[in-house]
Design an enzyme around this catalytic site. Structure first.
Site, PDB file in Angstrom:
ATOM      1  N   ASN A  10       0.871  -1.178   0.000  1.00 36.59           N
ATOM      2  CA  ASN A  10       0.000   0.000   0.000  1.00 36.59           C
ATOM      3  C   ASN A  10       0.911   1.233   0.000  1.00 36.59           C
ATOM      4  O   ASN A  10       1.524   1.544   1.012  1.00 36.59           O
ATOM      5  CB  ASN A  10      -0.879  -0.033   1.265  1.00 36.59           C
ATOM      6  CG  ASN A  10      -1.710   1.220   1.432  1.00 36.59           C
ATOM      7  OD1 ASN A  10      -1.793   2.053   0.529  1.00 36.59           O
ATOM      8  ND2 ASN A  10      -2.323   1.367   2.595  1.00 36.59           N
ATOM      9  N   TRP A  11       0.994   1.883  -1.148  1.00 34.20           N
ATOM     10  CA  TRP A  11       1.934   3.005  -1.288  1.00 34.20           C
ATOM     11  C   TRP A  11       1.418   4.270  -0.597  1.00 34.20           C
ATOM     12  O   TRP A  11       2.164   5.249  -0.474  1.00 34.20           O
ATOM     13  CB  TRP A  11       2.207   3.297  -2.767  1.00 34.20           C
ATOM     14  CG  TRP A  11       2.902   2.179  -3.505  1.00 34.20           C
ATOM     15  CD1 TRP A  11       3.236   0.942  -3.006  1.00 34.20           C
ATOM     16  CD2 TRP A  11       3.355   2.187  -4.865  1.00 34.20           C
ATOM     17  NE1 TRP A  11       3.861   0.198  -3.977  1.00 34.20           N
ATOM     18  CE2 TRP A  11       3.949   0.933  -5.128  1.00 34.20           C
ATOM     19  CE3 TRP A  11       3.311   3.137  -5.893  1.00 34.20           C
ATOM     20  CZ2 TRP A  11       4.489   0.610  -6.380  1.00 34.20           C
ATOM     21  CZ3 TRP A  11       3.848   2.819  -7.133  1.00 34.20           C
ATOM     22  CH2 TRP A  11       4.434   1.564  -7.364  1.00 34.20           C
ATOM     23  N   LYS A  12       0.178   4.261  -0.203  1.00 34.20           N
ATOM     24  CA  LYS A  12      -0.439   5.438   0.449  1.00 34.20           C
ATOM     25  C   LYS A  12      -0.183   6.701  -0.388  1.00 34.20           C
ATOM     26  O   LYS A  12      -0.092   6.614  -1.609  1.00 34.20           O
ATOM     27  CB  LYS A  12       0.083   5.581   1.882  1.00 34.20           C
ATOM     28  CG  LYS A  12      -0.085   4.304   2.691  1.00 34.20           C
ATOM     29  CD  LYS A  12       0.073   4.547   4.158  1.00 34.20           C
ATOM     30  CE  LYS A  12       0.105   3.217   4.885  1.00 34.20           C
ATOM     31  NZ  LYS A  12       0.102   3.368   6.329  1.00 34.20           N
ATOM     32  N   GLU A 102      -6.723   4.596   8.352  1.00 34.46           N
ATOM     33  CA  GLU A 102      -6.456   6.016   8.065  1.00 34.46           C
ATOM     34  C   GLU A 102      -7.705   6.667   7.466  1.00 34.46           C
ATOM     35  O   GLU A 102      -8.010   7.825   7.758  1.00 34.46           O
ATOM     36  CB  GLU A 102      -5.239   6.136   7.126  1.00 34.46           C
ATOM     37  CG  GLU A 102      -3.950   5.845   7.891  1.00 34.46           C
ATOM     38  CD  GLU A 102      -2.791   5.357   7.048  1.00 34.46           C
ATOM     39  OE1 GLU A 102      -2.833   5.475   5.809  1.00 34.46           O
ATOM     40  OE2 GLU A 102      -1.825   4.828   7.644  1.00 34.46           O
ATOM     41  N   GLU A 172      -5.446  -5.246  10.690  1.00 31.10           N
ATOM     42  CA  GLU A 172      -4.383  -4.262  10.899  1.00 31.10           C
ATOM     43  C   GLU A 172      -4.602  -3.547  12.234  1.00 31.10           C
ATOM     44  O   GLU A 172      -5.349  -2.547  12.288  1.00 31.10           O
ATOM     45  CB  GLU A 172      -4.408  -3.226   9.775  1.00 31.10           C
ATOM     46  CG  GLU A 172      -4.210  -3.802   8.396  1.00 31.10           C
ATOM     47  CD  GLU A 172      -3.616  -2.774   7.451  1.00 31.10           C
ATOM     48  OE1 GLU A 172      -2.525  -3.030   6.932  1.00 31.10           O
ATOM     49  OE2 GLU A 172      -4.228  -1.711   7.257  1.00 31.10           O
ATOM     50  N   GLY A 178       2.575   1.735  10.938  1.00 24.97           N
ATOM     51  CA  GLY A 178       3.547   2.819  10.808  1.00 24.97           C
ATOM     52  C   GLY A 178       4.333   3.105  12.076  1.00 24.97           C
ATOM     53  O   GLY A 178       5.027   4.116  12.163  1.00 24.97           O
ATOM     54  N   GLY A 239       2.709  -1.200   4.324  1.00 27.98           N
ATOM     55  CA  GLY A 239       2.876   0.202   3.966  1.00 27.98           C
ATOM     56  C   GLY A 239       4.348   0.529   3.777  1.00 27.98           C
ATOM     57  O   GLY A 239       4.920   0.347   2.706  1.00 27.98           O
ATOM     58  N   GLY A 240       4.997   0.995   4.851  1.00 31.36           N
ATOM     59  CA  GLY A 240       6.371   1.503   4.779  1.00 31.36           C
ATOM     60  C   GLY A 240       7.351   0.603   4.045  1.00 31.36           C
ATOM     61  O   GLY A 240       8.102   1.068   3.178  1.00 31.36           O
TER      62      GLY A 240
END
Ligand code: PEP
Length: 256
Positions: A10-12, A102, A172, A178, A239-240
């Site tokens: 997930n590149w956000k 988010e 999650e 994060g 994510g990260g």
């Protein structure tokens, strides 16, 4: 139980055109070196503005699928700033992430809205990745399982067993996203087992055995092998660590 694992990045809100290109080129190269028969399903979720470019680069690479980070469930109309399923279908998007914490927290998305999205996504032939997860406060109060049962029950309302079997859930824990602090693998496995029991209660054990449930929350190359060794964990939503080709490829390898 043979559920094909998924490693989804997930590149956000990261990566402009040049950065997206560099990342997907690196992932394409890394994936080309791996044995497709042993690989998990690899999914990337760029921003909307990078979808066209990423689609164009991966379109002949069956080992990589495209996801969108969100969608509006309405077919078209006066929804400024939103994107429809028909627009996503132009890029052969396979998965759509919905209910990410988010979006729930920063954009006040309700369980009902997430359910509308899940239904619209499935009706369009795409597959929702339905995120759920508890806050640190809920975990400390011991209400994690009850909270997740509520989120899952509401997200799946009105959806047939056949559609649920195709869907993906991502557990999650919000306190792990994060933060660098991943949920203990055994505890993530237990919690995902509970989510599977909710699906079994709502539908049947056969349906629960088919749906893929991912873990997300500070997954890293150093945690993935232990996470993937858990019987209930069918992959990761990342994510990260998905923002660098090298670490994303390590995650894919960790799921092989
Ligand atoms: C996420 O946002 O879905 C996520 C799991 O992020 P990270 O891997 O950075 O914790």
């Amino acid at each position: 139980m043979s559920r094909k694992p998924i490693i989804a990045g997930n590149w956000k809100m990261n990566n402009n055109k040049a950065e997206a290109r560099e990342l997907i080129d690196g992932i394409m190269y890394g994936v080309s070196q791996l044995d497709g028969d042993k690989m998990p399903e690899v999914v990337v979720a760029p921003t909307y503005t990078a979808l066209w470019q990423v689609y164009d680069i991966i379109k002949n690479e069956p080992k990589i699928s495209l996801a969108a980070q969100n969608v509006n469930p309405n077919p078209s109309g006066a929804y400024t700033g939103e994107i429809s399923l028909s627009m996503l279908s132009d890029f052969k998007v396979k998965y759509v992430i919905i209910g990410h914490s988010e979006r729930r927290q920063m954009f006040n998305e309700s369980d009902e809205f997430i359910n509308q999205k899940a239904i619209a996504i499935l009706n369009s032939g795409m597959i929702p990745i339905i995120c759920c997860g508890e806050t640190l406060e809920q975990r400390e109060q011991g209400v994690t399982d009850v909270h997740l049962e509520g989120q899952i029950t509401k997200a799946l309302k009105g959806i047939s067993a056949a559609d649920v079997e195709k869907s993906v859930i991502a557990y999650e824990p919000i306190w792990a996203i994060g933060t660098g602090k991943s949920c203990d693998a055994a505890e993530a496995n237990r919690t995902i087992g509970q989510i599977r029991k909710v699906v079994a209660k709502l539908y049947s054990q056969a349906t629960a055995d088919k749906i893929r449930i991912l873990y997300g929350g500070s997954v890293k190359p150093s945690t993935i092998v232990e996470q993937m060794a858990q019987s209930e964990i069918d992959g990761g939503l990342i994510g990260g660590a998905s923002l660098k080709a090298d670490s994303f490829i390590e995650l894919i390898k960790g799921a092989m």
